[in-house]
Design a protein around this motif. Sequence first.
Motif, mmCIF file in Angstrom:
data_model
loop_
_atom_site.group_PDB
_atom_site.id
_atom_site.type_symbol
_atom_site.label_atom_id
_atom_site.label_comp_id
_atom_site.label_asym_id
_atom_site.label_seq_id
_atom_site.Cartn_x
_atom_site.Cartn_y
_atom_site.Cartn_z
ATOM 1 N N TRP A 119 0.812 -1.226 0.000
ATOM 2 C CA TRP A 119 0.000 0.000 0.000
ATOM 3 C C TRP A 119 0.845 1.275 0.000
ATOM 4 O O TRP A 119 0.358 2.344 0.316
ATOM 5 C CB TRP A 119 -0.987 0.021 1.182
ATOM 6 C CG TRP A 119 -1.926 -1.130 1.156
ATOM 7 C CD1 TRP A 119 -3.074 -1.228 0.453
ATOM 8 C CD2 TRP A 119 -1.775 -2.373 1.835
ATOM 9 N NE1 TRP A 119 -3.662 -2.449 0.653
ATOM 10 C CE2 TRP A 119 -2.880 -3.168 1.515
ATOM 11 C CE3 TRP A 119 -0.803 -2.899 2.703
ATOM 12 C CZ2 TRP A 119 -3.054 -4.458 1.997
ATOM 13 C CZ3 TRP A 119 -0.977 -4.179 3.180
ATOM 14 C CH2 TRP A 119 -2.095 -4.927 2.830
ATOM 15 N N ARG A 120 2.127 1.151 -0.328
ATOM 16 C CA ARG A 120 3.023 2.308 -0.398
ATOM 17 C C ARG A 120 3.909 2.229 -1.630
ATOM 18 O O ARG A 120 4.187 1.149 -2.140
ATOM 19 C CB ARG A 120 3.973 2.358 0.810
ATOM 20 C CG ARG A 120 3.339 2.785 2.077
ATOM 21 C CD ARG A 120 4.397 2.939 3.129
ATOM 22 N NE ARG A 120 3.788 3.373 4.370
ATOM 23 C CZ ARG A 120 4.452 3.848 5.387
ATOM 24 N NH1 ARG A 120 5.750 3.960 5.351
ATOM 25 N NH2 ARG A 120 3.823 4.229 6.477
ATOM 26 N N ALA A 121 4.391 3.398 -2.056
ATOM 27 C CA ALA A 121 5.424 3.482 -3.084
ATOM 28 C C ALA A 121 6.634 4.161 -2.448
ATOM 29 O O ALA A 121 6.483 5.028 -1.584
ATOM 30 C CB ALA A 121 4.927 4.282 -4.281
ATOM 31 N N ARG A 122 7.809 3.760 -2.858
ATOM 32 C CA ARG A 122 9.037 4.349 -2.325
ATOM 33 C C ARG A 122 9.979 4.656 -3.483
ATOM 34 O O ARG A 122 10.076 3.874 -4.428
ATOM 35 C CB ARG A 122 9.733 3.402 -1.349
ATOM 36 C CG ARG A 122 8.883 3.083 -0.137
ATOM 37 C CD ARG A 122 9.593 2.075 0.755
ATOM 38 N NE ARG A 122 8.692 1.553 1.760
ATOM 39 C CZ ARG A 122 8.591 2.005 2.999
ATOM 40 N NH1 ARG A 122 9.326 3.014 3.387
ATOM 41 N NH2 ARG A 122 7.753 1.462 3.850
ATOM 42 N N ILE A 123 10.669 5.789 -3.386
ATOM 43 C CA ILE A 123 11.679 6.156 -4.368
ATOM 44 C C ILE A 123 13.035 6.049 -3.687
ATOM 45 O O ILE A 123 13.226 6.522 -2.563
ATOM 46 C CB ILE A 123 11.424 7.567 -4.932
ATOM 47 C CG1 ILE A 123 10.092 7.559 -5.691
ATOM 48 C CG2 ILE A 123 12.577 8.002 -5.831
ATOM 49 C CD1 ILE A 123 9.676 8.875 -6.265
ATOM 50 N N TRP A 124 13.971 5.413 -4.377
ATOM 51 C CA TRP A 124 15.299 5.110 -3.848
ATOM 52 C C TRP A 124 16.372 5.700 -4.762
ATOM 53 O O TRP A 124 16.104 6.017 -5.909
ATOM 54 C CB TRP A 124 15.520 3.605 -3.793
ATOM 55 C CG TRP A 124 14.504 2.815 -3.045
ATOM 56 C CD1 TRP A 124 13.236 2.495 -3.450
ATOM 57 C CD2 TRP A 124 14.657 2.217 -1.757
ATOM 58 N NE1 TRP A 124 12.606 1.735 -2.496
ATOM 59 C CE2 TRP A 124 13.459 1.552 -1.451
ATOM 60 C CE3 TRP A 124 15.700 2.172 -0.836
ATOM 61 C CZ2 TRP A 124 13.271 0.848 -0.265
ATOM 62 C CZ3 TRP A 124 15.515 1.476 0.344
ATOM 63 C CH2 TRP A 124 14.308 0.822 0.621
ATOM 64 N N ILE A 133 12.041 8.996 -0.804
ATOM 65 C CA ILE A 133 10.649 9.419 -0.615
ATOM 66 C C ILE A 133 9.801 8.179 -0.346
ATOM 67 O O ILE A 133 9.957 7.152 -0.998
ATOM 68 C CB ILE A 133 10.102 10.141 -1.859
ATOM 69 C CG1 ILE A 133 10.909 11.403 -2.146
ATOM 70 C CG2 ILE A 133 8.622 10.487 -1.697
ATOM 71 C CD1 ILE A 133 10.560 12.057 -3.483
ATOM 72 N N THR A 134 8.882 8.290 0.604
ATOM 73 C CA THR A 134 7.918 7.229 0.900
ATOM 74 C C THR A 134 6.530 7.851 0.929
ATOM 75 O O THR A 134 6.318 8.854 1.606
ATOM 76 C CB THR A 134 8.216 6.574 2.258
ATOM 77 O OG1 THR A 134 9.527 6.002 2.217
ATOM 78 C CG2 THR A 134 7.215 5.485 2.576
ATOM 79 N N THR A 135 5.601 7.260 0.192
ATOM 80 C CA THR A 135 4.230 7.766 0.234
ATOM 81 C C THR A 135 3.564 7.300 1.517
ATOM 82 O O THR A 135 4.006 6.350 2.165
ATOM 83 C CB THR A 135 3.397 7.267 -0.964
ATOM 84 O OG1 THR A 135 3.249 5.843 -0.873
ATOM 85 C CG2 THR A 135 4.033 7.636 -2.287
ATOM 86 N N SER A 136 2.487 7.951 1.876
ATOM 87 C CA SER A 136 1.704 7.481 3.018
ATOM 88 C C SER A 136 0.929 6.241 2.581
ATOM 89 O O SER A 136 0.811 5.941 1.392
ATOM 90 C CB SER A 136 0.751 8.569 3.490
ATOM 91 O OG SER A 136 -0.118 8.933 2.446
ATOM 92 N N TYR A 137 0.391 5.518 3.563
ATOM 93 C CA TYR A 137 -0.417 4.339 3.229
ATOM 94 C C TYR A 137 -1.656 4.782 2.452
ATOM 95 O O TYR A 137 -2.273 5.791 2.756
ATOM 96 C CB TYR A 137 -0.857 3.608 4.502
ATOM 97 C CG TYR A 137 0.186 2.679 5.039
ATOM 98 C CD1 TYR A 137 0.454 1.477 4.399
ATOM 99 C CD2 TYR A 137 0.894 2.997 6.169
ATOM 100 C CE1 TYR A 137 1.414 0.620 4.895
ATOM 101 C CE2 TYR A 137 1.859 2.140 6.679
ATOM 102 C CZ TYR A 137 2.115 0.953 6.024
ATOM 103 O OH TYR A 137 3.070 0.098 6.512
ATOM 104 N N HIS A 138 -1.992 4.007 1.420
ATOM 105 C CA HIS A 138 -3.197 4.275 0.628
ATOM 106 C C HIS A 138 -4.302 3.332 1.071
ATOM 107 O O HIS A 138 -4.052 2.284 1.640
ATOM 108 C CB HIS A 138 -2.895 4.102 -0.861
ATOM 109 C CG HIS A 138 -1.948 5.123 -1.401
ATOM 110 N ND1 HIS A 138 -2.314 6.426 -1.621
ATOM 111 C CD2 HIS A 138 -0.644 5.048 -1.744
ATOM 112 C CE1 HIS A 138 -1.282 7.117 -2.079
ATOM 113 N NE2 HIS A 138 -0.247 6.285 -2.168
ATOM 114 N N ASP A 139 -5.548 3.735 0.768
ATOM 115 C CA ASP A 139 -6.705 2.918 1.150
ATOM 116 C C ASP A 139 -6.761 1.600 0.364
ATOM 117 O O ASP A 139 -7.349 0.635 0.835
ATOM 118 C CB ASP A 139 -7.990 3.695 0.933
ATOM 119 C CG ASP A 139 -8.115 4.861 1.892
ATOM 120 O OD1 ASP A 139 -7.497 4.804 2.974
ATOM 121 O OD2 ASP A 139 -8.826 5.826 1.560
ATOM 122 N N SER A 140 -6.196 1.602 -0.831
ATOM 123 C CA SER A 140 -6.230 0.392 -1.642
ATOM 124 C C SER A 140 -4.814 -0.033 -1.987
ATOM 125 O O SER A 140 -3.881 0.753 -1.920
ATOM 126 C CB SER A 140 -7.042 0.635 -2.915
ATOM 127 O OG SER A 140 -6.486 1.716 -3.635
#
Length: 144
Positions: A119-124, A133-140
């Motif tokens: 439920w997250r995307a991360r940029i490395w 960068i880490t996105t917040s948790y998404h509902d889906s």
Amino acid sequence: WISSKTGHQCVSVSTDGQMLWWDTRKLEEPIDRLILETNSKAGEVTLGGSSLEYSTEAGPTKFLVGTEQGIVVSVNLRNKKTNNGITIFDTGAGKHQGSIPTIQRNPSHNKYFMTVGDWRARIWSDDLKNPVITTSYHDSYLTG
């Protein structure tokens, strides 16, 4: 498909922890293999591969592997004498909490890549072992 002299080679990764190189003219047996192992304080741990990224622009011997354990693994065949060329990215707070089904390099800036899982995307960045960068948790559930 990978860059090779013959143009007939490809690589695969599997949840059994094996990364295999193949010659498509002779698929009965791989031409090379690497076990995705990491050194940990409790001993070596085998990581199951769930996604694979290869880009000749990033380097003809560099591979990125997303694992079932949520860990990013970099494989550089030029450094095979050092831990089999395996570099482990963040295994603490920066790792995904589940499998990484998608890993992809930025086509414009090859040292950056994105992973999607849990439920997250991360940029490395290749230069850092923690996510930039880490996105917040998404509902889906996210897919890449």
